[in-house]
Design an enzyme around this catalytic site. Structure first.
Site, PDB file in Angstrom:
ATOM      1  CE  LYS A 176      -3.552  -2.784   2.093  1.00 44.94           C
ATOM      2  NZ  LYS A 176      -4.761  -2.877   2.876  1.00 44.94           N
ATOM      3  CD  GLU A 214      -7.327  -8.355  -0.777  1.00 47.77           C
ATOM      4  OE1 GLU A 214      -6.403  -8.692  -0.052  1.00 47.77           O
ATOM      5  OE2 GLU A 214      -7.444  -7.208  -1.247  1.00 47.77           O
ATOM      6  N   GLY A 224      -1.564  -7.528   3.577  1.00 49.37           N
ATOM      7  CA  GLY A 224      -1.298  -6.104   3.750  1.00 49.37           C
ATOM      8  C   GLY A 224      -0.383  -5.889   4.947  1.00 49.37           C
ATOM      9  N   GLY A 225      -0.988  -5.542   6.100  1.00 51.16           N
ATOM     10  CA  GLY A 225      -0.237  -5.160   7.292  1.00 51.16           C
ATOM     11  C   GLY A 225       0.889  -6.120   7.672  1.00 51.16           C
TER      12      GLY A 225
HETATM   13  P1  PGA Z   1      -4.574  -6.615   5.413  1.00 49.69           P
HETATM   14  O1  PGA Z   1      -4.743  -6.071   3.912  1.00 49.69           O
HETATM   15  O2  PGA Z   1      -3.739  -7.878   5.333  1.00 49.69           O
HETATM   16  O3  PGA Z   1      -3.847  -5.507   6.144  1.00 49.69           O
HETATM   17  O4  PGA Z   1      -5.926  -6.886   5.937  1.00 49.69           O
HETATM   18  C1  PGA Z   1      -4.979  -6.959   2.850  1.00 49.69           C
HETATM   19  C2  PGA Z   1      -5.124  -6.206   1.544  1.00 49.69           C
HETATM   20  O5  PGA Z   1      -5.662  -5.090   1.546  1.00 49.69           O
HETATM   21  O6  PGA Z   1      -4.715  -6.713   0.484  1.00 49.69           O
END
Ligand code: PGA
Length: 258
Positions: free
Chosen positions: A17, A173, A240-241
Site C-alpha cells: 500500500k 478479499e 497487507g499489514g
Molecule cells: P490486510 O490487507 O492484510 O492488512 O488486511 C490486505 C489487503 O488489503 O490486500
C-alpha cells in the site's frame, strides 16, 4: 484436492500500500531474500508503491522474489496525468499488477469495467493481473456475497481471451476483513473462493478455472496462514499489514503444507 496437486503453485503477495520509501523497500527485499533462502514450491511477490518499483526490481533480480505494481492504467501512453502504463511497468522488470483493490474501488471510484480494461492491458503487455474482488460487511449481512461475486468476477474477466486464462490470478478479499484483524473463518473463505472459481468456470471455461490461482486476502498473519492454506481452493494469500515486516511476512511465506 489441493491447488498444488492441480499444478497451481502457491503464491504469496505482500501489498505494501502507501508504505516504504524506495530505500526502505530495497533493504526490506534484501533482508527478505535472506530470510527466505531455501524456500521452494511457492512464488513470492511484493508490491511496493510506484516510486519504489525501479529499485525493488533491481534488488530482487536473481532472488526468489518478484515485483508487482499496485495498479496499472489501460492506455499504453497519452495525456493521462498521474497514470502509469503496463508497458512502463514491464520495462522496469515488474511482473504483475494488483487490479481493482477495494481501496481503489472505495476511494478512487474504480469500477468493474475499469478493472476489465486494466486486466486486458496488463495481459497484452506481459504483466500478470491479480484481480481483487469481495463483498462489504453490509453485503455479507444482507446475504448478497454470491451476487456481488457473480458481478465482479465475470465483468472483471470480460476482456480476457481464453488462451490467456492461465496468466490471471484472482484475490478474494472481503472488505470487512481488510485491515480489521477480522480474518474470514477459513471455511467461509473457502466457500467464497469456490464461488469465485465457479464464476471463472462460467466465464472462461472449466479448464481455465482449474488453472487459475485464487488468493485469500484480509488480515492474513502468521497465526492464521496455515489454516487458510489448508483449504482446497485457496492457492495463496494477498497480505497487507503483516507483509510490512520481514519476520511476519517470511513466516507467512513458510506456511505449513497440510
Ligand atoms: P490486510 O490487507 O492484510 O492488512 O488486511 C490486505 C489487503 O488489503 O490486500
Amino acid at each position: 484436492m489441493a491447488g498444488a496437486e492441480r499444478g497451481r503453485t502457491p503464491l504469496v503477495v505482500g501489498n505494501w500500500k502507501m508504505f516504504k520509501t524506495s530505500g526502505e523497500g530495497a533493504s526490506f527485499i534484501r533482508d527478505l531474500a535472506e530470510a527466505l533462502s531455501g524456500v521452494k514450491d511457492r512464488e513470492i511477490m511484493v508490491a511496493p508503491p510506484f516510486t519504489g518499483l525501479y529499485e525493488a526490481a533491481q534488488v530482487a533480480e536473481g532472488t526468489c522474489i518478484s515485483i508487482a505494481a499496485q495498479d496499472v492504467f489501460w492506455e499504453r501512453e497519452g495525456a493521462y496525468t498521474g497514470e502509469v502504463s503496463a508497458t512502463m511497468l514491464a520495462d522496469l522488470g515488474v511482473k504483475a499488477a494488483i487490479i481493482g483493490h477495494s481501496e481503489r474501488r472505495q476511494y478512487f471510484g474504480e469500477t468493474d469495467e475499469w478493472v476489465a480494461k486494466k486486466v486486458c492491458a496488463a495481459l497484452d503487455h506481459g504483466l500478470q493481473p491479480i484481480i481483487c474482488v469481495g463483498e462489504s460487511e453490509e453485503e455479507r449481512e444482507a446475504g448478497a456475497t454470491a451476487e456481488v461475486l457473480a458481478e465482479q468476477v465475470p465483468v472483471g474477466l470480460s476482456l480476457v481471451r481464453r488462451e490467456d486464462a492461465g496468466r490471471v490470478t484472482l484475490a478474494y478479499e472481503p472488505i470487512w476483513a481488510i485491515g480489521t484483524g477480522k480474518t474470514a473463518d477459513p471455511g467461509v473463505a473457502q466457500e467464497a473462493i469456490s464461488l469465485v472459481r465457479r464464476e471463472v468456470a462460467d466465464t472462461l471455461g472449466a479448464e481455465a478455472a482449474r488453472m487459475t490461482r485464487i488468493l485469500y486476502g484480509g488480515s492474513v498473519g502468521p497465526g492464521n496462514i496455515d489454516e487458510l492454506m489448508a483449504q482446497p481452493d485457496i492457492d495463496g494469500v494477498l497480505v497487507g499489514g503483516a507483509g510490512l515486516q520481514v519476520g511476519s511476512f517470511s513466516r507467512i511465506v513458510r506456511f505449513e503444507k497440510p
